[in-house]
Design a protein around this motif. Structure first.
Motif, PDB file in Angstrom:
ATOM      1  N   LEU A 272       0.829  -1.208   0.000  1.00 35.97           N
ATOM      2  CA  LEU A 272       0.000   0.000   0.000  1.00 35.97           C
ATOM      3  C   LEU A 272       0.866   1.262   0.000  1.00 35.97           C
ATOM      4  O   LEU A 272       0.506   2.268  -0.616  1.00 35.97           O
ATOM      5  CB  LEU A 272      -0.935  -0.010   1.208  1.00 35.97           C
ATOM      6  N   ALA A 273       2.002   1.223   0.678  1.00 34.96           N
ATOM      7  CA  ALA A 273       2.927   2.359   0.649  1.00 34.96           C
ATOM      8  C   ALA A 273       3.464   2.575  -0.764  1.00 34.96           C
ATOM      9  O   ALA A 273       3.610   3.718  -1.218  1.00 34.96           O
ATOM     10  CB  ALA A 273       4.075   2.130   1.629  1.00 34.96           C
ATOM     11  N   LEU A 274       3.755   1.494  -1.456  1.00 38.15           N
ATOM     12  CA  LEU A 274       4.243   1.614  -2.835  1.00 38.15           C
ATOM     13  C   LEU A 274       3.186   2.211  -3.757  1.00 38.15           C
ATOM     14  O   LEU A 274       3.509   2.898  -4.719  1.00 38.15           O
ATOM     15  CB  LEU A 274       4.652   0.236  -3.356  1.00 38.15           C
ATOM     16  N   MET A 275       1.918   1.971  -3.482  1.00 38.13           N
ATOM     17  CA  MET A 275       0.845   2.451  -4.334  1.00 38.13           C
ATOM     18  C   MET A 275       0.409   3.878  -4.002  1.00 38.13           C
ATOM     19  O   MET A 275      -0.438   4.436  -4.698  1.00 38.13           O
ATOM     20  CB  MET A 275      -0.374   1.521  -4.217  1.00 38.13           C
ATOM     21  N   THR A 276       0.969   4.478  -2.967  1.00 35.59           N
ATOM     22  CA  THR A 276       0.567   5.822  -2.550  1.00 35.59           C
ATOM     23  C   THR A 276       1.514   6.857  -3.151  1.00 35.59           C
ATOM     24  O   THR A 276       2.733   6.697  -3.045  1.00 35.59           O
ATOM     25  CB  THR A 276       0.601   5.938  -1.015  1.00 35.59           C
ATOM     26  N   PRO A 277       0.983   7.920  -3.775  1.00 34.17           N
ATOM     27  CA  PRO A 277       1.863   9.003  -4.234  1.00 34.17           C
ATOM     28  C   PRO A 277       2.704   9.523  -3.072  1.00 34.17           C
ATOM     29  O   PRO A 277       2.215   9.640  -1.944  1.00 34.17           O
ATOM     30  CB  PRO A 277       0.876  10.065  -4.732  1.00 34.17           C
ATOM     31  N   LEU A 278       3.947   9.833  -3.337  1.00 34.23           N
ATOM     32  CA  LEU A 278       4.902  10.095  -2.263  1.00 34.23           C
ATOM     33  C   LEU A 278       4.518  11.253  -1.343  1.00 34.23           C
ATOM     34  O   LEU A 278       4.632  11.121  -0.118  1.00 34.23           O
ATOM     35  CB  LEU A 278       6.287  10.331  -2.863  1.00 34.23           C
ATOM     36  N   PRO A 279       4.062  12.417  -1.840  1.00 38.32           N
ATOM     37  CA  PRO A 279       3.659  13.467  -0.896  1.00 38.32           C
ATOM     38  C   PRO A 279       2.514  13.038   0.010  1.00 38.32           C
ATOM     39  O   PRO A 279       2.503  13.375   1.190  1.00 38.32           O
ATOM     40  CB  PRO A 279       3.245  14.620  -1.809  1.00 38.32           C
ATOM     41  N   GLN A 280       1.566  12.291  -0.527  1.00 36.42           N
ATOM     42  CA  GLN A 280       0.489  11.777   0.316  1.00 36.42           C
ATOM     43  C   GLN A 280       1.030  10.800   1.350  1.00 36.42           C
ATOM     44  O   GLN A 280       0.569  10.773   2.498  1.00 36.42           O
ATOM     45  CB  GLN A 280      -0.565  11.088  -0.550  1.00 36.42           C
ATOM     46  N   PHE A 281       2.002   9.996   0.944  1.00 34.28           N
ATOM     47  CA  PHE A 281       2.585   9.041   1.884  1.00 34.28           C
ATOM     48  C   PHE A 281       3.295   9.768   3.020  1.00 34.28           C
ATOM     49  O   PHE A 281       3.134   9.435   4.201  1.00 34.28           O
ATOM     50  CB  PHE A 281       3.556   8.121   1.150  1.00 34.28           C
ATOM     51  N   TYR A 282       4.099  10.779   2.673  1.00 28.53           N
ATOM     52  CA  TYR A 282       4.775  11.562   3.708  1.00 28.53           C
ATOM     53  C   TYR A 282       3.762  12.245   4.627  1.00 28.53           C
ATOM     54  O   TYR A 282       3.935  12.283   5.858  1.00 28.53           O
ATOM     55  CB  TYR A 282       5.665  12.625   3.064  1.00 28.53           C
ATOM     56  N   ALA A 283       2.705  12.822   4.039  1.00 30.29           N
ATOM     57  CA  ALA A 283       1.693  13.502   4.852  1.00 30.29           C
ATOM     58  C   ALA A 283       1.029  12.528   5.823  1.00 30.29           C
ATOM     59  O   ALA A 283       0.785  12.863   6.989  1.00 30.29           O
ATOM     60  CB  ALA A 283       0.650  14.145   3.935  1.00 30.29           C
ATOM     61  N   LYS A 284       0.728  11.325   5.359  1.00 32.39           N
ATOM     62  CA  LYS A 284       0.119  10.319   6.233  1.00 32.39           C
ATOM     63  C   LYS A 284       1.070   9.925   7.352  1.00 32.39           C
ATOM     64  O   LYS A 284       0.650   9.760   8.518  1.00 32.39           O
ATOM     65  CB  LYS A 284      -0.270   9.091   5.411  1.00 32.39           C
ATOM     66  N   GLU A 285       2.350   9.750   7.033  1.00 32.59           N
ATOM     67  CA  GLU A 285       3.312   9.390   8.069  1.00 32.59           C
ATOM     68  C   GLU A 285       3.418  10.479   9.136  1.00 32.59           C
ATOM     69  O   GLU A 285       3.490  10.185  10.334  1.00 32.59           O
ATOM     70  CB  GLU A 285       4.686   9.144   7.435  1.00 32.59           C
ATOM     71  N   LEU A 286       3.416  11.734   8.717  1.00 33.17           N
ATOM     72  CA  LEU A 286       3.478  12.836   9.678  1.00 33.17           C
ATOM     73  C   LEU A 286       2.221  12.884  10.533  1.00 33.17           C
ATOM     74  O   LEU A 286       2.290  13.110  11.749  1.00 33.17           O
ATOM     75  CB  LEU A 286       3.659  14.163   8.937  1.00 33.17           C
ATOM     76  N   ASN A 287       1.070  12.689   9.911  1.00 33.57           N
ATOM     77  CA  ASN A 287      -0.176  12.717  10.665  1.00 33.57           C
ATOM     78  C   ASN A 287      -0.240  11.562  11.664  1.00 33.57           C
ATOM     79  O   ASN A 287      -0.657  11.757  12.819  1.00 33.57           O
ATOM     80  CB  ASN A 287      -1.359  12.655   9.703  1.00 33.57           C
ATOM     81  N   ASP A 288       0.176  10.379  11.242  1.00 28.78           N
ATOM     82  CA  ASP A 288       0.185   9.238  12.159  1.00 28.78           C
ATOM     83  C   ASP A 288       1.129   9.479  13.331  1.00 28.78           C
ATOM     84  O   ASP A 288       0.862   9.027  14.465  1.00 28.78           O
ATOM     85  CB  ASP A 288       0.599   7.967  11.418  1.00 28.78           C
ATOM     86  N   ALA A 289       2.236  10.184  13.061  1.00 30.94           N
ATOM     87  CA  ALA A 289       3.208  10.450  14.126  1.00 30.94           C
ATOM     88  C   ALA A 289       2.655  11.382  15.193  1.00 30.94           C
ATOM     89  O   ALA A 289       3.116  11.361  16.340  1.00 30.94           O
ATOM     90  CB  ALA A 289       4.484  11.049  13.532  1.00 30.94           C
ATOM     91  N   MET A 290       1.668  12.215  14.826  1.00 31.64           N
ATOM     92  CA  MET A 290       1.121  13.184  15.782  1.00 31.64           C
ATOM     93  C   MET A 290      -0.272  12.820  16.268  1.00 31.64           C
ATOM     94  O   MET A 290      -0.846  13.540  17.095  1.00 31.64           O
ATOM     95  CB  MET A 290       1.094  14.574  15.137  1.00 31.64           C
ATOM     96  N   SER A 291      -0.851  11.736  15.761  1.00 31.64           N
ATOM     97  CA  SER A 291      -2.198  11.352  16.166  1.00 31.64           C
ATOM     98  C   SER A 291      -2.157  10.524  17.447  1.00 31.64           C
ATOM     99  O   SER A 291      -1.175   9.836  17.744  1.00 31.64           O
ATOM    100  CB  SER A 291      -2.862  10.535  15.048  1.00 31.64           C
ATOM    101  N   GLY A 292      -3.243  10.578  18.187  1.00 31.08           N
ATOM    102  CA  GLY A 292      -3.340   9.781  19.401  1.00 31.08           C
ATOM    103  C   GLY A 292      -2.475  10.332  20.526  1.00 31.08           C
ATOM    104  O   GLY A 292      -2.027  11.477  20.511  1.00 31.08           O
ATOM    105  N   LEU A 293      -2.240   9.484  21.499  1.00 31.51           N
ATOM    106  CA  LEU A 293      -1.437   9.887  22.650  1.00 31.51           C
ATOM    107  C   LEU A 293       0.040   9.897  22.279  1.00 31.51           C
ATOM    108  O   LEU A 293       0.546   8.951  21.685  1.00 31.51           O
ATOM    109  CB  LEU A 293      -1.676   8.922  23.816  1.00 31.51           C
ATOM    110  N   GLY A 294       0.717  10.955  22.644  1.00 31.07           N
ATOM    111  CA  GLY A 294       2.143  11.048  22.380  1.00 31.07           C
ATOM    112  C   GLY A 294       2.443  11.408  20.942  1.00 31.07           C
ATOM    113  O   GLY A 294       1.561  11.463  20.070  1.00 31.07           O
ATOM    114  N   THR A 295       3.708  11.662  20.689  1.00 25.56           N
ATOM    115  CA  THR A 295       4.176  12.058  19.353  1.00 25.56           C
ATOM    116  C   THR A 295       5.435  11.283  19.025  1.00 25.56           C
ATOM    117  O   THR A 295       6.327  11.143  19.867  1.00 25.56           O
ATOM    118  CB  THR A 295       4.479  13.564  19.313  1.00 25.56           C
ATOM    119  N   ASP A 296       5.494  10.782  17.799  1.00 22.99           N
ATOM    120  CA  ASP A 296       6.699  10.074  17.345  1.00 22.99           C
ATOM    121  C   ASP A 296       7.626  11.114  16.717  1.00 22.99           C
ATOM    122  O   ASP A 296       7.579  11.394  15.526  1.00 22.99           O
ATOM    123  CB  ASP A 296       6.327   8.993  16.338  1.00 22.99           C
TER     124      ASP A 296
END
Length: 508
Positions: A272-296
């Motif tokens: 699924l990462a391979l099928m995602t356009p790269l800016p969208q993939f980076y944006a998702k990774e950043l959002n996941d890092a800040m979602s929920g409790l704590g920050t990666d």
């Protein structure tokens, strides 16, 4: 037939006789049937600032061509030459305007209506559609901005005129064979490291045939994972987007949904990462890092401390289009202290990206860093933040040389002693990328697999984002630093089709 007043010219006491025809000097014979206009005692010349008439020879405006048509009011044609236009004819570009900047050249790639982050953006009506169609983003591993000399991208303005969107210039036709040979040869200089991708556009690419292969691999009982790996791991990101488009055209089904239903575990995440356009993939990774409790914070550092202004700007637009919030706002709400200020500064994407080096300025900045850290009680974090975020890569390298000449040790020693926590990790990441970007990514790959267990999210992110840029060079640095090849590390830490797909992506 003529229209208007047909009688003799009107005479007014004490007034000068008007011209007998429009545009003719007083006393000149008028054309038959031409209209005459009464004079109000003023010439037709533009008035001066004091309201007085001035000769025609001093008129500040270019004379416009006029056509006299007998028997009717003369028509005026407003024709402007390019020299008379007060506005520039081209859209602004984000590239620095200096003698060493590399201006973008037109891409041979055709404009595409369906997107992918990196076909022509002028066809997209808004940023959201643009980012839903993005193509691969081979991010540069060098210090300069997104230019044709560091990555296989060209740029041109997209709607709004405030930025640029990359285009993939491997071929005039994305489905054409032999695309790799059409990439322009990059210019090399001491600040532009070589790019060595392990995944390149596939020669003889046929999106329809690949879509049929994937359909057969997922149709019926069971799944042919080997066929899926063979197709997706040997195509560029842009080619994968074309395959997805053809799949929907042929079968009326979403390829990503079919892949999710057929695969599982880390292999599913990688595909699924391979099928995602790269800016969208980076944006998702950043959002996941800040979602929920704590920050990666590791993800924030890996992305914002290593990418160029243009890359960060594109990711910011993708982030806002996907989540309805700005990346900066989420960084402010999820981080704190000096680390928050560093992340916000990097998010502004205002680093100087010229190749010029000012030795005197480098010496002064080295002294300021010394005075802000080792020569005072406490630390002036703002000085480190301003210099490391704003100065160009070439200038920072010279600053670090001057710092070593003054103190006898590297800038890393000062950061280790003066800072702690996430701000120290962020500053060290900037310094490491300035000195050796591929070495930084080799270290991140090693950390994702060392010890017990594997940080699969980190490993997938690094492999997917670097395999079309500089994975070949990263592998060489990895083997030199850790005495074992990257392939062997992956084979020892991963298994199954997940391992096979990773190896297919990192092997040249």
């Amino acid at each position: 037939m003529s229209y208007g007043y047909q009688g003799p010219p009107v005479q007014f006491p004490g007034r000068a006789r008007p011209p007998t025809s429009f545009g003719a000097p007083p006393g000149a014979p008028s054309a038959p049937g031409a209209l005459s206009y009464p004079s109000m005692g003023f010439s037709n010349a533009p008035p001066t600032s004091f309201g007085m008439p001035q000769p025609y020879s001093q008129a500040p405006y270019p004379t416009q061509p006029m056509h006299l048509i007998p028997g009717s009011v003369p028509a005026q044609t407003n024709t402007y030459s390019p020299q008379q236009m007060p506005y520039p004819q081209s859209m602004p570009t984000c590239y620095p305007s200096n003698a060493h900047s590399n201006q973008p050249t037109p891409s041979p790639y055709p404009r595409q209506q369906n997107y992918n982050t990196y076909p022509n953006l002028q066809a997209a009506p808004d940023a959201k559609e643009y980012f839903s169609n993005m193509a691969p983003s081979p991010y540069p591993s060098g210090p300069s901005t997104y230019t044709a000399n560091t990555i296989p991208y060209q740029s041109e303005s997209y709607p709004g005129g405030q930025g640029v969107g990359p285009k993939y210039p491997y071929a005039a036709n994305p489905s054409a064979a032999g695309t790799r040979g059409t990439t322009p040869a990059p210019r090399r200089d001491r600040f532009t490291p070589k790019t060595s991708p392990t995944v390149v556009p596939y020669d003889g690419f046929d999106a329809r045939a690949d879509a049929e292969t994937l359909r057969k691999a997922m149709k019926g009982f069971g799944t042919d994972e080997k066929a899926i790996i063979h197709v997706l791991a040997n195509r560029s990101n842009l080619q994968r987007q074309e395959i997805a488009s053809q799949f929907k055209t042929l079968y009326g089904k979403d390829l990503i949904k079919d892949l999710k239903s057929e695969l599982s575990g880390n292999f599913e995440k990688l595909v699924l990462a391979l099928m995602t356009p790269l800016p969208q993939f980076y944006a998702k990774e950043l959002n996941d890092a800040m979602s929920g409790l704590g920050t990666d914070e590791t993800v924030l550092i890996e992305v914002l401390c290593t990418l160029s202004n243009h890359e960060i700007s594109i990711i910011k637009q993708a982030y806002e289009a996907m989540y309805g919030r700005t990346l900066e706002d989420d960084l402010i709400s999820d981080t704190s202290g000096n680390f928050k200020r560093l992340m916000v500064s990097l998010c502004c994407a205002n680093r100087d990206e010229s190749l010029n080096v000012d030795n005197a300025a480098a010496m002064e900045d080295a002294r300021q860093l010394l005075q802000a850290g080792e020569l005072r009680f406490g630390t002036d974090e703002s000085t480190f933040n301003a210099i490391l975020v704003q100065r160009s890569i070439a200038q920072l390298r010279q600053i670090f040389v001057e710092y070593h000449n003054i103190t006898g040790h590297d800038i890393e020693n000062a950061i280790e002693n003066e800072f702690s926590g996430d701000i120290k990790k962020g500053l060290l990441a900037i310094v490491t990328c300035v000195k050796n970007r591929t070495g930084f990514f080799a270290e991140q790959l090693y950390k994702s697999m060392k010890g017990l267990g594997t940080d699969d999210s980190r490993l997938i992110r690094l492999v997917v984002t670097r395999c079309e840029v500089d994975m070949g060079e990263i592998k060489n640095v990895f083997a030199h630093q850790y005495g074992e090849s990257l392939e062997d590390f992956i084979s020892g830490d991963c298994s199954g089709h997940y391992k096979k797909c990773l190896l297919a992506l990192v092997q040249s």
